[in-house]
Design an enzyme around this catalytic site. Structure first.
Site, short mmCIF file in Angstrom:
data_model
loop_
_atom_site.label_atom_id
_atom_site.label_comp_id
_atom_site.label_asym_id
_atom_site.label_seq_id
_atom_site.Cartn_x
_atom_site.Cartn_y
_atom_site.Cartn_z
N LYS A 12 0.82 -1.22 0.00
CA LYS A 12 0.00 0.00 0.00
C LYS A 12 0.86 1.28 0.00
O LYS A 12 2.07 1.23 0.27
CB LYS A 12 -0.93 -0.04 1.22
CG LYS A 12 -1.94 -1.19 1.18
CD LYS A 12 -2.94 -1.08 2.32
CE LYS A 12 -3.95 -2.22 2.27
NZ LYS A 12 -5.00 -2.06 3.29
N TYR A 52 -12.47 -2.17 -3.80
CA TYR A 52 -12.96 -2.28 -2.42
C TYR A 52 -14.50 -2.20 -2.34
O TYR A 52 -15.04 -1.88 -1.28
CB TYR A 52 -12.33 -1.21 -1.54
CG TYR A 52 -10.93 -1.58 -1.05
CD1 TYR A 52 -10.74 -2.69 -0.23
CD2 TYR A 52 -9.83 -0.82 -1.39
CE1 TYR A 52 -9.47 -3.03 0.24
CE2 TYR A 52 -8.55 -1.15 -0.93
CZ TYR A 52 -8.39 -2.26 -0.10
OH TYR A 52 -7.14 -2.60 0.36
N ASN A 115 -2.04 0.18 6.70
CA ASN A 115 -1.52 -1.06 7.29
C ASN A 115 -0.62 -1.83 6.32
O ASN A 115 -0.51 -3.05 6.39
CB ASN A 115 -2.68 -1.92 7.83
CG ASN A 115 -3.65 -2.36 6.74
OD1 ASN A 115 -3.52 -1.96 5.59
ND2 ASN A 115 -4.59 -3.20 7.11
N HIS A 118 -2.25 -5.46 1.66
CA HIS A 118 -3.55 -6.12 1.54
C HIS A 118 -3.31 -7.54 1.07
O HIS A 118 -2.41 -7.77 0.26
CB HIS A 118 -4.44 -5.40 0.51
CG HIS A 118 -5.61 -6.23 0.07
ND1 HIS A 118 -6.78 -6.29 0.80
CD2 HIS A 118 -5.77 -7.08 -0.98
CE1 HIS A 118 -7.61 -7.13 0.19
NE2 HIS A 118 -7.03 -7.62 -0.89
N GLU A 129 -9.63 -11.09 -7.42
CA GLU A 129 -8.71 -9.96 -7.27
C GLU A 129 -7.51 -10.07 -8.22
O GLU A 129 -7.02 -9.07 -8.72
CB GLU A 129 -8.23 -9.86 -5.81
CG GLU A 129 -9.36 -9.46 -4.86
CD GLU A 129 -8.93 -9.40 -3.40
OE1 GLU A 129 -9.78 -9.08 -2.56
OE2 GLU A 129 -7.76 -9.69 -3.09
P1 CMP Z 1 -7.45 -4.53 3.75
O1 CMP Z 1 -6.97 -5.91 4.06
O2 CMP Z 1 -6.87 -3.88 2.55
O3 CMP Z 1 -9.05 -4.54 3.62
C1 CMP Z 1 -9.85 -3.40 3.86
C2 CMP Z 1 -9.06 -2.27 4.44
O4 CMP Z 1 -9.81 -1.24 5.05
C3 CMP Z 1 -8.16 -2.76 5.55
O5 CMP Z 1 -7.13 -3.58 5.01
C4 CMP Z 1 -7.73 -1.46 6.19
O6 CMP Z 1 -6.62 -0.88 5.51
C5 CMP Z 1 -8.93 -0.55 5.96
N1 CMP Z 1 -9.64 -0.19 7.18
C6 CMP Z 1 -9.74 1.06 7.65
N2 CMP Z 1 -10.46 1.09 8.78
C7 CMP Z 1 -10.84 -0.18 9.04
C8 CMP Z 1 -11.61 -0.80 10.06
N3 CMP Z 1 -12.14 -0.10 11.07
N4 CMP Z 1 -11.77 -2.14 9.99
C9 CMP Z 1 -11.25 -2.86 8.98
N5 CMP Z 1 -10.51 -2.32 7.97
C10 CMP Z 1 -10.31 -1.00 8.00
#
Ligand code: CMP
Length: 141
Positions: A12, A52, A115, A118, A129
């Site tokens: 990311k 998403y 984070n 993904h 995906e």
């Molecule tokens: P990802 O695995 O990419 O899938 C959805 C993304 O939403 C997640 O990682 C986070 O980067 C983002 N995200 C932001 N806020 C939240 C939340 N409260 N709970 C879960 N995902 C979140």
């Protein structure tokens, strides 16, 4: 016997900004995942929204889309035994507060949103995906 699987991974914008692509790729390779396709992209808003789409009713959707288009990402296909579950283990929990020691998110994530990586959450989503970002000829196992 473990099944050979493929999963979609995204490094990311928070991680590309801090020049962590190589360090994150080493975590995959050191844990038995092979990077069999990879490209660096700057997602459009339309692409991020579509990718998403499953989260479109969640309160964090708008911010997530804005974050994902705030800088380049590296999209990749990882292959290995039980690759979907293995990659989720190597990444660690979505929220770094819950991520195990030694995982990518524990070591590199900045927040629940930023984070660093993904990874697909199921084999069905992995196939969907992977198709979203790669054509068949771009994936070389
Ligand atoms: P990802 O695995 O990419 O899938 C959805 C993304 O939403 C997640 O990682 C986070 O980067 C983002 N995200 C932001 N806020 C939240 C939340 N409260 N709970 C879960 N995902 C979140």
């Amino acid at each position: 016997m473990a099944a050979k699987e493929r999963t979609l991974s995204i490094i990311k914008p928070d991680a590309t900004r801090r020049n962590l692509t190589g360090k994150i790729n080493a975590r995959f390779e050191d844990n038995g995942l092979r990077i069999i396709a990879q490209k660096r992209l700057w997602l459009t808003e339309e692409q991020a929204k579509k990718f998403y789409d499953v989260h479109k009713d969640r309160p964090f959707y708008g911010e997530l889309v804005n974050f994902m288009i705030s800088g380049p990402v590296v999209v990749q296909v990882l292959e290995g035994d039980d690759a979907v579950a293995l990659n989720r283990k190597v990444m660690g929990a979505t929220n770094l507060a819950n991520a195990d020691e030694g995982t990518i998110r524990k070591d590199f994530a900045e927040s629940i949103e930023a984070n660093s990586v993904h990874g697909s959450d199921s084999l069905d989503n992995a196939a969907r995906e992977i198709r979203f970002f790669f054509s068949e000829t771009e994936v070389v196992g």
